[in-house]
Scaffold this active site. Structure first.
Site, mmCIF file in Angstrom:
data_model
loop_
_atom_site.group_PDB
_atom_site.id
_atom_site.type_symbol
_atom_site.label_atom_id
_atom_site.label_comp_id
_atom_site.label_asym_id
_atom_site.label_seq_id
_atom_site.Cartn_x
_atom_site.Cartn_y
_atom_site.Cartn_z
ATOM 1 N N THR A 43 -3.977 9.528 1.799
ATOM 2 C CA THR A 43 -5.048 10.022 2.672
ATOM 3 C C THR A 43 -4.585 11.224 3.471
ATOM 4 O OG1 THR A 43 -5.945 7.770 2.844
ATOM 5 C CG2 THR A 43 -6.651 9.356 4.497
ATOM 6 N N SER B 263 -0.517 1.874 -1.465
ATOM 7 C CA SER B 263 -1.017 1.887 -0.097
ATOM 8 C C SER B 263 0.130 2.160 0.877
ATOM 9 C CB SER B 263 -1.665 0.532 0.224
ATOM 10 O OG SER B 263 -2.193 0.535 1.518
ATOM 11 N N GLY B 264 -0.062 3.154 1.749
ATOM 12 C CA GLY B 264 0.958 3.514 2.720
ATOM 13 C C GLY B 264 1.874 4.633 2.279
ATOM 14 N N GLU C 134 -1.503 -2.000 -7.216
ATOM 15 C CA GLU C 134 -1.287 -3.022 -6.183
ATOM 16 C C GLU C 134 -0.720 -4.302 -6.785
ATOM 17 O OE1 GLU C 134 -4.493 -1.860 -2.679
ATOM 18 O OE2 GLU C 134 -4.761 -3.741 -3.773
ATOM 19 N N ASN D 14 -0.208 -1.020 5.119
ATOM 20 C CA ASN D 14 -0.623 0.270 5.670
ATOM 21 C C ASN D 14 -1.618 0.032 6.795
ATOM 22 O OD1 ASN D 14 -1.346 2.909 6.106
ATOM 23 N ND2 ASN D 14 -2.325 3.215 4.118
ATOM 24 N N GLY E 95 -3.775 3.081 -5.185
ATOM 25 C CA GLY E 95 -2.604 3.011 -6.048
ATOM 26 C C GLY E 95 -2.479 1.635 -6.677
ATOM 27 N N SER F 161 -5.309 1.887 5.535
ATOM 28 C CA SER F 161 -5.433 1.796 4.079
ATOM 29 C C SER F 161 -6.872 2.041 3.644
ATOM 30 C CB SER F 161 -4.984 0.404 3.612
ATOM 31 O OG SER F 161 -5.184 0.270 2.219
ATOM 32 N N SER F 162 -7.061 2.958 2.685
ATOM 33 C CA SER F 162 -8.398 3.201 2.120
ATOM 34 C C SER F 162 -8.788 2.008 1.264
ATOM 35 C CB SER F 162 -8.393 4.466 1.265
ATOM 36 O OG SER F 162 -8.081 5.586 2.028
#
Length: 1007
Positions: free
Chosen positions: A116, A111-112, A384, A161, A382, A164-165
């Site tokens: 995206t 994330s980050g 985590e 993030n 991703g 974040s998705s």
């Protein structure tokens, strides 16, 4: 394949190598990190590993995504320019067109890291490079604008993030044979619904809630009952960061509104959508108090969902339990009621998100049935690792394990196939096979998911800790699993008693079992589901296919996710893979800061070193003979300037002249394979020197160098180029003169019979007229004025075309008069209710439907019993008992012969139309309907049916079409229903024993 570095050795040392495959020390993680750091420090965020693209988030604008940059990379050989996301996107696109096969781009990273943004850049590139027409531009706009909508409803600020998705997304972009984008389809995976009701400190709920509150128009907020203050809503303030400096909620709100309009959401859809978002916020503010007996009570309404407050109150404060043939409502404690409230909020948001994705897919659907090629974009969570890792991280990390397994399989497979195709001996590559970890999680009957399912479904009291005990019993001794109980003395100090640790391919992750059972069950009590079915908001009242209880395992979240991953794997295995690995350079989101420890960890869990080892399995560089010879032929007198033999022979002559040793290369069937990067770099440096020599003295036919005065070479080149341009211009003008002469001659003879002189001109006239006519056709049968005046040659054809088009419009109109637009039913309903029932005007805008319950939502046993009679109409209702007026959720089904009241698998009452002596409704704005039933046998406990239903007007009209104001409780007894108007809708049993129906007063008006 790998990149050719065009710079000098000095530049190469400064900015690093553009392709990691060309690293001499390719097994060294230190060398890998040094090269990555060099490039990052020079603002070079992209590097290749063969065709894999490594991207490092710069956390600043670099100006490398402009239209000019897109033009530079469009149609260029993959390794001809520096690494870029546009180069990969272009290569995928051109390969798809030339080979007419399907591809996918897997974008992964934590994330980050910029996943995206990378998927957005790919979409933007295809929007520019694809052929353009008005229709294709609409498809392009919808593809691009689906992103901000899905981000608003599926993304949130997390600690790592700000955007974040919180769901996985796979998007297929469909292309026709000309390479134009003609459609798309989106699949979503594992939305983090728990975020709706709970956020950790420093995190936010989904963006759309804040966008609505901060950016919504004043009139809209008043209609939704909202205030422009996020602090007023419990579901928005748990993370204590409702406002974030990097997020502009007001601007994002405008973007989402524009996107919804372009994606063709109707005004009604948009109203319902935001009504649900507001309802979730209101639901979060519902508070419960314990009564004198310790049971939960609440004082809230559900107007925005269209659910009567008494039904919502019963659904949130009671649980329905079946005891033999009876139903018992068991009251909740305040804590249980809060759980039920949050479960309902999560279910509503999850259902809405699914509807949203389906609606976007409807707008992207390509109606042309011809074969399409596809490029898939997979933007997935991703790996985590947090301080506390729960069920969501377990599912996400399992997903990454499966994708890593697929990644290695596909990479090894493609490498091995290329070696075999070229006749080069394959050298086995040592790599870590993570199948042992995947089996630990997903193996049937023995894996963690199977054990979790068994614990969720078994009778008795199942808790998170009984689940942990089962894991310890089944997994004892597994090299990749450890708990506090199974660990040695040293490891035990790092584990809590409620933790278990998995050794993933990316490293160790410790999971807390707290919440695993609840999150995996995702329970929604039956009566709460029934409450949701009575919502008048169409998004919630539509049947939810995923919630049919066909297989009890289908409701287990982990199993459902495992099945989704299996389906995704099947999709990806049928396509050619391309990869983008995104890296996050530091935790602080700061530009120009490279954290070695953090990046090294990501390099490890993204499997980049594994991939590099596979790509370097023997040979660092391979290239087709034609391309290699074209680039380096100037280095050998025998191949310069023109080689007249086969490309393979030319390459053999060239490398012999360059002094390649036998162990430094291999000759394949169509490519040369070079083992060491240093061999290629030496060749490239020699070519750099040779280019300057060639510029000073051109070669003669006998290969001897002749000195020319300075500047003569440039003059010769310029002369040749100008001559070529002049010849091309002469040919173009000659062609234009010929066409113009033919056009003039055709115009002069246009009224003559078809001949050689006018055939081309008349063909042009016909084509021009038909093209203009296509864009100016009448849109309606009633439109008699618009029809282009035809040229003389098209008079007869124009008459025929007009008749055909009119017939087509009539046919479309007739077909368009579907069950939802039956004018006769509407007229009959108007005759019955207009001016006689207060709430009839509000029902006029509601479309008629053949049924309100699909056959898939009627129990299979009931269908078997009543299907022979033919189902004509069905609708959900609330039936009030004749004794005590207790509400019961039922399905009312009309067949050819009778009306049925059904509760799940039981037919509670059958009313023959012949025994139906009347139907009663009041003249107020309630939705009650009474069926008066005749019964000759007074011993039977059958009497009138008192029903509440949201589509009362159309149900009444349908009933009249099947069969040619007292209310009986049962034969021999009478009961009463009292109706009155007030400001609030209520239904209750009055002190006099009557059922009191209070409905809000609506002034009568004609429609």
């Amino acid at each position: 394949m790998s990149v050719i570095n065009r710079g000098s050795l000095t530049a190469r040392d400064r900015v690093g190598i553009q392709d990691f495959v060309l690293l001499d020390a390719y097994t060294s993680e230190t060398a890998f990190m040094d090269n990555l750091r060099k490039r990052f420090n020079e603002n070079l965020i992209y590097t290749y590993i063969g065709t894999l693209l490594v991207s490092v988030n710069p956390y600043k604008e670099l100006g490398i995504y402009t239209k000019k940059q897109m033009d530079i990379y469009m149609g260029v050989n993959f390794f001809e320019l520096p690494p870029h996301i546009f180069a990969l996107a272009d290569n995928v696109y051109r390969t798809m067109i030339s080979e007419t096969n399907n591809h996918f781009i897997l974008i992964s990273g934590e994330s980050g890291a910029g996943k995206t943004e990378a998927s957005k850049k790919v979409l933007q590139f295809y929007a520019v490079c694809c052929p353009s027409t008005r229709l294709l531009d609409n498809v392009r706009d919808r593809l691009l604008l689906s992103n901000p909508v899905l981000e608003a409803f599926g993304n949130a600020k997390t600690l790592k993030n700000d955007n974040s998705s919180r769901f996985g997304k796979y998007m297929d972009i469909q292309f026709d044979h000309q390479g134009a984008a003609v459609g798309g389809h989106i699949l979503s995976y594992l939305l983090e619904k728990s975020r709706v009701v709970h956020q950790n400190h420093g995190e936010r709920n989904f963006h759309i809630f804040y966008q609505l509150v901060e950016g919504g128009e004043d009139e809209l907020l008043r209609w939704l009952g909202l205030e422009r203050n996020c602090q007023k809503y419990r579901y928005l303030i748990q993370g204590e960061c409702a406002k974030v400096s990097s997020i502009n909620d007001k601007s994002d709100w405008k973007t989402v509104q524009k996107a919804l309009t372009i994606i063709e959401f109707s005004e009604k859809d948009i109203e319902h959508l935001f009504a649900i978002i507001a309802s979730v916020l209101h639901l979060g503010n519902v508070h419960f108090e314990a009564s004198a007996h310790g049971y939960a009570t609440l004082n809230s309404s559900a107007e925005l969902l269209g659910i009567p407050s008494n039904i919502l109150q019963e659904g949130l404060t009671h649980r329905k339990i079946e005891a033999k043939a009876e139903e018992v409502l068991s009251p909740f404690t305040a804590e249980h009621a809060k759980y039920a409230r949050d479960a309902l909020a999560k279910a509503i948001y999850g259902r809405t998100f699914t509807w949203l994705v389906n609606k976007i897919n409807e707008s992207l659907v390509n109606k042309d049935s011809t074969r399409k090629t596809v490029i898939g974009l997979l933007d997935i969570y991703g790996f985590e690792v947090f301080d506390v890792n729960s069920f969501e991280q377990f599912c996400i990390n399992f997903c990454n394990e499966k994708l890593q397994q697929l990644f290695i399989q596909l990479t090894l497979k493609s490498e091995q196939e290329e070696y075999e195709m070229e006749g080069i001996e394959w050298e086995p590559v040592p790599y870590f096979n993570n199948k042992i970890i995947c089996d630990l999680v997903e193996e049937k009957h023995r894996g963690i998911i199977s054990i979790l399912d068994e614990e969720c479904l078994r009778p008795g009291e199942a808790t998170d800790f009984t689940f942990l005990e089962k894991l310890e019993e089944k997994m004892c001794g597994h090299p990749h699993f450890v708990t506090h109980k199974l660990a040695d003395q040293k490891t035990r100090k790092t584990l809590e008693r409620g933790d278990f640790r998995l050794l993933h391919y990316a490293g160790e992750v410790t999971y807390s079992v707290v919440g695993f059972i609840d999150k995996n069950n995702d329970l929604l009590y039956r009566n709460i589901k029934e409450v949701r079915s009575f919502a008048t908001v169409c998004i919630l009242s539509w049947p939810d296919i995923t919630e049919k209880i066909i297989d009890i395992n289908s409701k287990i979240v982990a199993t459902q996710f495992k099945s989704s991953l299996a389906g995704l794997t099947e999709i990806l295995m049928t396509k050619d893979p391309w990869y983008v690995r995104c890296l996050k350079p530091n935790h602080c989101k700061q530009p120009d800061r490279f954290d070695d420890v953090m990046v090294r960890h990501q390099v490890k869990y993204l499997g980049l070193m594994e991939h590099l080892r596979v790509r370097r399995a023997g040979f660092a560089y391979r290239r087709r003979y034609e391309i290699f010879l074209k680039r380096y032929k100037a280095l050998c007198p025998d191949t310069w300037p023109h080689w007249k033999g086969t490309p393979a022979e030319g390459v053999q002559r060239l490398i012999k002249h360059l002094g390649y040793k036998p162990d430094e290369y291999k000759m394949g069937r169509t490519k040369i394979f070079i083992r060491h990067p240093r061999t290629l770099f030496a060749t490239e440096d020699a070519f750099e020197i040779c280019k300057h020599e060639l510029g000073k003295a051109p070669a003669t036919s006998d290969k001897r160098r002749l000195p020319f005065p300075e500047g003569v070479v440039m003059i010769l080149i310029e002369t040749c180029w100008r001559g070529l341009q002049a010849r091309r211009e002469r040919e173009r003008r000659a062609w234009a003169v010929k066409v113009i002469k033919k056009f003039i001659k055709g115009f002069m003879n246009r009224n003559q019979p078809v001949s050689m002189d006018n055939s081309d001109y008349l063909a042009f006239v016909r084509q021009s007229y038909l093209t203009r006519l296509k864009d100016n056709l009448p849109k309606s049968v009633l439109d008699k004025t618009i029809w282009l005046t035809p040229p003389p040659i098209m008079q007869e054809a124009s008459v025929l075309l007009r008749k055909l088009h009119t017939r087509l419009l009539v046919r479309k109109y007739v077909r368009g008069i579907s069950a939802q637009q039956k004018l006769q039913i509407k007229a009959l309903t108007s005759d019955i209710f207009k001016g006689r029932k207060e709430n009839y005007p509000q029902s006029v805008c509601q479309p008629f439907a053949d049924t309100r319950i699909s056959e898939q939502d009627i129990n299979i046993k009931v269908l078997q019993l009543i299907c022979p009679e033919g189902i004509k109409y069905s609708v959900p209702v609330i039936k009030y008992d004749r004794n005590g007026f207790r509400p019961r959720f039922r399905q009312l089904i009309f067949t050819q012969a009778a009306a049925y009241l059904v509760e799940e698998a039981k037919i509670k009452q059958r009313v023959n139309y012949s025994s139906l002596k009347g139907v009663s409704v009041s003249d107020l704005s309630d939705n009650f309907l009474i069926l008066h039933v005749t019964c000759d046998d007074t011993k039977q406990k059958v009497g009138d049916c008192l029903l509440y239903l949201t589509r009362m007007h159309y149900t009444y009209t349908e009933l009249l079409s099947f069969c040619s104001v007292r209310f009986d409780i049962q034969p021999g007894k009478e009961g009463f229903v009292d109706f009155k108007s007030s400001s609030e809708s209520m239904v209750y049993r009055a002190k006099n024993g009557h059922l009191m129906v209070v409905s809000p007063h609506n002034p009568m008006h004609t429609t």
